[in-house]
Each structure stands twice: as C-alpha cells, then as structure tokens.
Scaffold this motif. Structure first.
Motif, PDB file in Angstrom:
ATOM      1  N   ILE A 217       0.829  -1.213   0.000  1.00 30.36           N
ATOM      2  CA  ILE A 217       0.000   0.000   0.000  1.00 30.36           C
ATOM      3  C   ILE A 217       0.865   1.266   0.000  1.00 30.36           C
ATOM      4  O   ILE A 217       0.687   2.159  -0.833  1.00 30.36           O
ATOM      5  N   GLY A 218       1.819   1.339   0.927  1.00 28.99           N
ATOM      6  CA  GLY A 218       2.593   2.560   1.079  1.00 28.99           C
ATOM      7  C   GLY A 218       3.596   2.795  -0.021  1.00 28.99           C
ATOM      8  O   GLY A 218       3.616   3.853  -0.656  1.00 28.99           O
ATOM      9  N   ASN A 219       4.452   1.773  -0.286  1.00 24.99           N
ATOM     10  CA  ASN A 219       5.497   1.923  -1.303  1.00 24.99           C
ATOM     11  C   ASN A 219       4.975   1.659  -2.708  1.00 24.99           C
ATOM     12  O   ASN A 219       5.168   2.470  -3.620  1.00 24.99           O
ATOM     13  N   SER A 220       4.335   0.518  -2.905  1.00 26.78           N
ATOM     14  CA  SER A 220       3.988   0.103  -4.259  1.00 26.78           C
ATOM     15  C   SER A 220       2.887   0.944  -4.880  1.00 26.78           C
ATOM     16  O   SER A 220       2.890   1.174  -6.086  1.00 26.78           O
ATOM     17  N   LEU A 221       1.923   1.390  -4.084  1.00 26.42           N
ATOM     18  CA  LEU A 221       0.793   2.102  -4.660  1.00 26.42           C
ATOM     19  C   LEU A 221       0.899   3.614  -4.477  1.00 26.42           C
ATOM     20  O   LEU A 221       0.865   4.369  -5.440  1.00 26.42           O
ATOM     21  N   ILE A 222       1.061   4.065  -3.246  1.00 20.96           N
ATOM     22  CA  ILE A 222       0.997   5.506  -2.993  1.00 20.96           C
ATOM     23  C   ILE A 222       2.295   6.208  -3.375  1.00 20.96           C
ATOM     24  O   ILE A 222       2.283   7.204  -4.111  1.00 20.96           O
ATOM     25  N   ALA A 223       3.447   5.709  -2.892  1.00 18.30           N
ATOM     26  CA  ALA A 223       4.708   6.430  -3.093  1.00 18.30           C
ATOM     27  C   ALA A 223       5.097   6.520  -4.567  1.00 18.30           C
ATOM     28  O   ALA A 223       5.498   7.588  -5.046  1.00 18.30           O
ATOM     29  N   ILE A 224       4.998   5.407  -5.303  1.00 18.96           N
ATOM     30  CA  ILE A 224       5.394   5.433  -6.711  1.00 18.96           C
ATOM     31  C   ILE A 224       4.465   6.334  -7.510  1.00 18.96           C
ATOM     32  O   ILE A 224       4.904   7.081  -8.395  1.00 18.96           O
ATOM     33  N   THR A 225       3.165   6.294  -7.218  1.00 20.92           N
ATOM     34  CA  THR A 225       2.228   7.175  -7.904  1.00 20.92           C
ATOM     35  C   THR A 225       2.573   8.641  -7.651  1.00 20.92           C
ATOM     36  O   THR A 225       2.566   9.471  -8.566  1.00 20.92           O
ATOM     37  N   LEU A 226       2.909   8.971  -6.399  1.00 17.80           N
ATOM     38  CA  LEU A 226       3.308  10.331  -6.070  1.00 17.80           C
ATOM     39  C   LEU A 226       4.578  10.734  -6.806  1.00 17.80           C
ATOM     40  O   LEU A 226       4.683  11.844  -7.334  1.00 17.80           O
ATOM     41  N   LEU A 227       5.556   9.833  -6.834  1.00 24.23           N
ATOM     42  CA  LEU A 227       6.832  10.144  -7.481  1.00 24.23           C
ATOM     43  C   LEU A 227       6.635  10.496  -8.949  1.00 24.23           C
ATOM     44  O   LEU A 227       7.157  11.509  -9.438  1.00 24.23           O
ATOM     45  N   LEU A 228       5.887   9.678  -9.660  1.00 15.92           N
ATOM     46  CA  LEU A 228       5.680   9.926 -11.086  1.00 15.92           C
ATOM     47  C   LEU A 228       4.826  11.169 -11.320  1.00 15.92           C
ATOM     48  O   LEU A 228       5.063  11.935 -12.256  1.00 15.92           O
ATOM     49  N   ALA A 229       3.820  11.386 -10.451  1.00 14.62           N
ATOM     50  CA  ALA A 229       2.976  12.572 -10.601  1.00 14.62           C
ATOM     51  C   ALA A 229       3.777  13.841 -10.351  1.00 14.62           C
ATOM     52  O   ALA A 229       3.636  14.835 -11.070  1.00 14.62           O
ATOM     53  N   MET A 230       4.624  13.833  -9.315  1.00 10.40           N
ATOM     54  CA  MET A 230       5.454  15.006  -9.035  1.00 10.40           C
ATOM     55  C   MET A 230       6.466  15.243 -10.148  1.00 10.40           C
ATOM     56  O   MET A 230       6.804  16.381 -10.463  1.00 10.40           O
ATOM     57  N   THR A 231       6.966  14.163 -10.747  1.00 20.30           N
ATOM     58  CA  THR A 231       7.913  14.298 -11.846  1.00 20.30           C
ATOM     59  C   THR A 231       7.273  14.995 -13.036  1.00 20.30           C
ATOM     60  O   THR A 231       7.865  15.873 -13.666  1.00 20.30           O
ATOM     61  N   ARG A 232       6.020  14.624 -13.344  1.00 22.81           N
ATOM     62  CA  ARG A 232       5.336  15.255 -14.470  1.00 22.81           C
ATOM     63  C   ARG A 232       4.942  16.692 -14.156  1.00 22.81           C
ATOM     64  O   ARG A 232       4.866  17.537 -15.040  1.00 22.81           O
TER      65      ARG A 232
END
Length: 307
Positions: free
Chosen positions: A238-253
């Motif tokens: 939940i924390g790493n696989s779903l939320i953190a990676i989604t945040l990372l890619l969204a912030m990158t864009r």
C-alpha cells in the motif's frame, strides 16, 4: 455553449490545486513513505529471499489493483506506445531499483549505506537532465545538491556505519541507482499522464513477470509466514507500491525532474531516524548537524526565486 468557458475555468482551477498539493504536501508524504521502506523492507527480508519477497509483493499489488479496476473501471492506455512507456518505467523502477536494492540488502550492505547510494540520484539527474530533458542546472542548484550530498554522507558517517563493503553489494546498489534515475528521466521526457490505477497495474505486472521466474530459478522460495512478514508486506504494497510510486511519477510530471530528484537527499537522514523506531538504531547527536546541512542543501537546490 455559453457554459464552456466556466467549465474550462473549473478544470484549470482543479489542475492548479492539484499542482500546488504536489509541490507542498506531496513531497512530505512521499519522503515518509519512501524512507520507511528501507527499514521495513530489511525486516521483511528476514522471512523470505529477495526475489521471492518481491514476487509476492508484486502479486499482492496486482491483485489489489485488479479489484480496484473492477470497481472503478479506469481508462486504459490508448495506444501501443503508451503501453510500452509504462512497461519501460515498470522495469526500471520495479525490477532494477527494487530488485537490485533488495538483493543488495540481502548480500550484506547496511541499510543506511544503501539509502545513501541510491540518494545520489540527483547528481546523476543534474548531469544528465540537460541532455535528456533540456533542463538547465545552474550554479545555485549544483551548490545545493553538493551540500545535500555532504550532509547525507555526514549522517551516515556520524552513525559509524559507513565502512568498506564487499564490491558485489555496492555494485547492486549502484545498479538500483541507475534504475531509478533512468525511470525519472524517461518519465519526464516520454511519459504521458495515465490513470494511476492502470499505470501501476501495468508496472507491477512487469515486475512480477520478471521477478517470479528468477525467484523460481535462482532462489529457495520458502517463506516464513509470520505476523511481522504480513504487516511488512501490507505496508510495502500500500505505502510503497501504490501511494509512493504514484506520487513520485505525478510530481515528476508536474515539476522539473531535477527538483523532484533532490527530494532524495532527505531520504538517508529520514531513513536513519525511522530506523531508530523500527530497528532500534541510535542516531548520534553529530548526525543532526549533518542532517541540517542536507536539509539546507535541498532547500537551496529547490528554491524558486520567482515564487
């Protein structure tokens, strides 16, 4: 027809609010989730071999996302190129970054040393961003990045855990660094906005497809199913696989890739603090001064004088 401008203004306002959140609350949440992943993953690796552990993690993530897809019915990538881009990012992040990081920890590298190595990412991004995504990296940002690096290294040295490691674990950690750096540069240059549910589903499926066969071929796939392992997997899914990676890619864009990457300078000191709570590792007083240097460096690197 008369309502179209009003609808467009509402959409613009919603987009602006999302971007503001991604540049304020997003980095803090991402930092906590990402940093905690180091001590929590090391705990889980006591109960399963690394590729087996990752294969289980990816399988659980895919299962959760399939259930979400059945309810939400999200939009899927529209063409083969979009599918390919998601697959490439999935390989770089899930297989290279997570896979090589877990192998490195199992091979004996200290968690704090691993956190420091993979947090060198901003240096690589700063060097490569002009060639890949056309961003200029000024003197101020270089100074901030170097201060962040010095502070992060100071935290590790103050803990007394920075010592000579075997070449193999260090090379695995460097491979993980290359993977996450490549993912951010690739996402910034070629990535397109996709529904986070479908993009994560594709990426974790790629991770499972690569890690599961390698686990069967090269590892003893015995797993000690304990409450600690189950809790560890729940957090990582939940924390790493779903939320953190989604945040990372969204912030990158949403922002400049070099600014997002500089968040990783916070990871070693944050991981050191969280390791105290999860693993009982004590953070010496001198490390707090080094942490202040790292935070100052990140502030200098990410400060935008136009705002």
């Amino acid at each position: 027809m008369a309502q179209a401008p009003h609808i467009e203004r509402q959409e613009d306002s919603s987009t602006q609010r999302e971007r503001r959140w991604l540049t304020t609350g997003g980095p803090i949440l991402f930092l906590l989730l990402w940093s905690a992943g180091f001590p929590i993953a090391k705990t889980g690796l006591h109960y399963a071999s690394p590729l087996t552990f990752l294969a289980i993690r990816f399988a659980l993530s895919v299962g959760v996302l399939l259930a979400v897809c059945a309810v939400k019915r999200p939009q899927w990538p529209r063409n083969a190129r979009a599918w390919l881009h998601l697959g490439v990012v999935g390989f770089l992040v899930q297989v290279m970054y997570f896979g090589l990081s877990y192998l490195s920890m199992t091979a004996g590298i200290a968690t704090s040393v691993l956190a420091l190595i993979v947090s060198l990412q901003p240096i690589l991004v700063g060097v490569l961003a002009p060639q890949f995504v056309g961003e200029r990296i000024g003197v101020r940002r270089w100074i901030g990045l170097l201060l962040g690096l010095a502070g992060a290294a100071g935290v590790i040295v103050a803990r007394g855990t920075l010592h000579a490691e075997a070449l193999g674990p260090v090379l695995l950690a460097i491979g993980a660094l290359i993977g996450i750096t490549g993912a951010m540069l690739y996402e910034k240059r070629l990535g397109t906005a996709q529904d986070p549910v479908t993009s994560n589903l594709v990426q974790y499926s790629v991770g499972f497809v690569f890690c599961a066969p390698m686990a069967l071929l090269f590892e003893h796939t015995q797993v000690q199913w304990t409450p600690t392992l189950i809790a560890t997997l729940a957090y990582l899914v939940i924390g790493n696989s779903l939320i953190a990676i989604t945040l990372l890619l969204a912030m990158t864009r949403a922002g400049k890739v070099s600014q997002v990457a500089s968040l990783f300078f916070f990871v070693p000191p944050a991981a050191a603090v969280l390791s105290y709570f999860f693993l009982g590792e004590v953070l010496p007083a001198a490390a707090w001064w080094a942490m202040g240097v790292a935070v100052s460096g990140v502030a200098i690197a990410t400060w935008n004088p136009r705002k």
